[in-house]
Design a protein around this motif. Sequence first.
Motif, mmCIF file in Angstrom:
data_model
loop_
_atom_site.group_PDB
_atom_site.id
_atom_site.type_symbol
_atom_site.label_atom_id
_atom_site.label_comp_id
_atom_site.label_asym_id
_atom_site.label_seq_id
_atom_site.Cartn_x
_atom_site.Cartn_y
_atom_site.Cartn_z
ATOM 1 N N LEU A 1 -0.023 3.204 -5.438
ATOM 2 C CA LEU A 1 -1.049 2.165 -5.560
ATOM 3 C C LEU A 1 -2.437 2.782 -5.412
ATOM 4 N N ALA B 1 -3.323 4.158 -8.631
ATOM 5 C CA ALA B 1 -3.639 3.094 -9.580
ATOM 6 C C ALA B 1 -5.046 2.552 -9.320
ATOM 7 N N GLN C 1 0.835 -1.189 0.000
ATOM 8 C CA GLN C 1 0.000 0.000 0.000
ATOM 9 C C GLN C 1 0.877 1.249 0.000
ATOM 10 N N ARG C 2 0.626 2.146 -0.918
ATOM 11 C CA ARG C 2 1.438 3.362 -1.008
ATOM 12 C C ARG C 2 0.700 4.337 -1.904
#
Lengths: 281, 326
Positions: free
Chosen positions: A236, A239, A232-233
Amino acid sequence: MTASALAYALRWRSRAVTPGAHRGTLSGPGHDFERSVPLTGNRDARRLDLRATLRDPSERVWVRLFRQQAVVPVVVLVDVSRSMDYHGATHRHALAAELAEAIAHAAWRIGDPFALIACDHRIRAELTLPPCRSAAGARAALARLRAHEPDGDDNSALLKAAPLLPRRRSLVFLLTDGHMPDERLNRVLGSLARHDVVTVLLGDSREQHASSRWGIARLRDLESGAERLLLQRPALARAFDEARTARRERLRHIALRHGRPPLFIDDRIDPVQFNRYFLQT
Amino acid sequence: MMSFDHPHWLWAALLALLPLLWHGQRTLPHGWLPGVPADPASRALAVALRLLGALAVLGSVVALAGPHRQGEDVERIGTGAHVVITLDRSASMSDGFAGRDAQQGDEAKGRAAARLLEDFVRERPRDLFGVVSFSTAPVHGLELTADHDAVRAAIRASAAPGVGLTNIAAGLTMSLEQFRDKPVTGSRVVLLVSDGAAQIDVRKQNQIRRLFAENRSALYWIFLRTAGGRGPSDPPDPEAGFDPAPEYFLNEYFRDLGVPYRLYEADTPDALARAIADVARLQNQPLRYRETPPRQDLGGLFIGIAFACSLLLLAARTFEVPAWSR
């Protein structure tokens, strides 16, 4: 509150014989002017068309003919596969059940028969309600739907639901989360082509977003049991948002090809949005 | 090459497959994974975490098996030579090279050798030198040392007039003992300077042969030849009746030692200087030799690897989120 606030209106004429609240095709009492005809035979003289009578050079008497309003069967075709069991911002199955109940209320108010068909990988006969105008029967079916715990592996039985629907053109609410291959949704909508299908896509803001905080999460698919680890970041999260937008655009494209845009309901039922949908489409 | 004290522990390495089969992570339900965008970084992380788990198990198992590296011979190139100067101090060394025809003012053999050896030492600052002198009995002059002032002093001291006989066996034995338990970091040389020889009995011969083999030392024999005297290269003359010719047989024995050996015969101070220069040139060549390193215990290394992997896994554990998208 939502249960009594929803309403739907249709732009097509029902061919049903039973009088109801929608525009029909049969002549009869009503206020939907069809045409004027000479008063010969057994025509009812109460609806005299003065203007047509005076204009007639052969001095016949003309009466107006109206179409009677008719019922439209309302069918709620609900997906009860395991992905509907998602608990995010809300419990998706509970949301679907709530929406089905609200639609049932809307149908009772204007006297339309209400039917319920539930599908996962097979047709759930125990949850199915044939078209009926009995509030008690519908209430019982809705209670069963609410109490049902989704355990189907997928929603492939949606493809087999078409024969269970009324033969006459009906208003079909397809309540699903859209978690199926595009091809399947396309075929489901194709099999329901004779009906007016409103694809209601129940989204969840928690499911289709990712937190932009760093972390490690392993997601498990409710239906297939497949797992995927995600880092998770922020990238992401972006995205996820892009994927969600792209997916909705695709679903919209598929639904539009079959007549109506999809109705996206996220997290909660908004009656204003629901009612506006029928004014705009 | 690595070997193990308890190789049966290695069967436990099969446990390293467990992290590849089970991840042990908390799973979060999700409606539809095919709708989740593909993410190469996440995929790499998933693989990396599983490999870390496997590596942690593998490291622990290997550490339990007691790994160590047993000295594989490594080729080394030595630079500084270890030279033990073995000087003859017998009485004849006080004579000049001319022998009986000596004139007043001729340089004694011992003194000439000492002078030239001092130069030799001065020109080789990186070498270690030891000094042994011998006559009837050997005298331990100086341990192998890099203190060249001490070495030159020892050489000068051995140039004092000598006494007694030439007992080469005892001198060589003491010289070779100098190398005992010293690391081989350069070529080893016994530089034997004498003006005569003696017979060595068989027992001593074997001992010297063994010492040379153990210490891997080269031997240079500088024979200071007296004018008219016999040298190592003169075979005994059967016509001359009983002729022990000890120089000749000693040379034959040295050639048979199986170590690098050279003989220089010098009958003038100039010839001696040439001989020493030749030795210096030979010893300037780098020495290639094989060394057996000591056993190296690798258990700590593998425990360290396992520990590092476990720490990384622990860090990943603390990074796990309790709920999706909250």
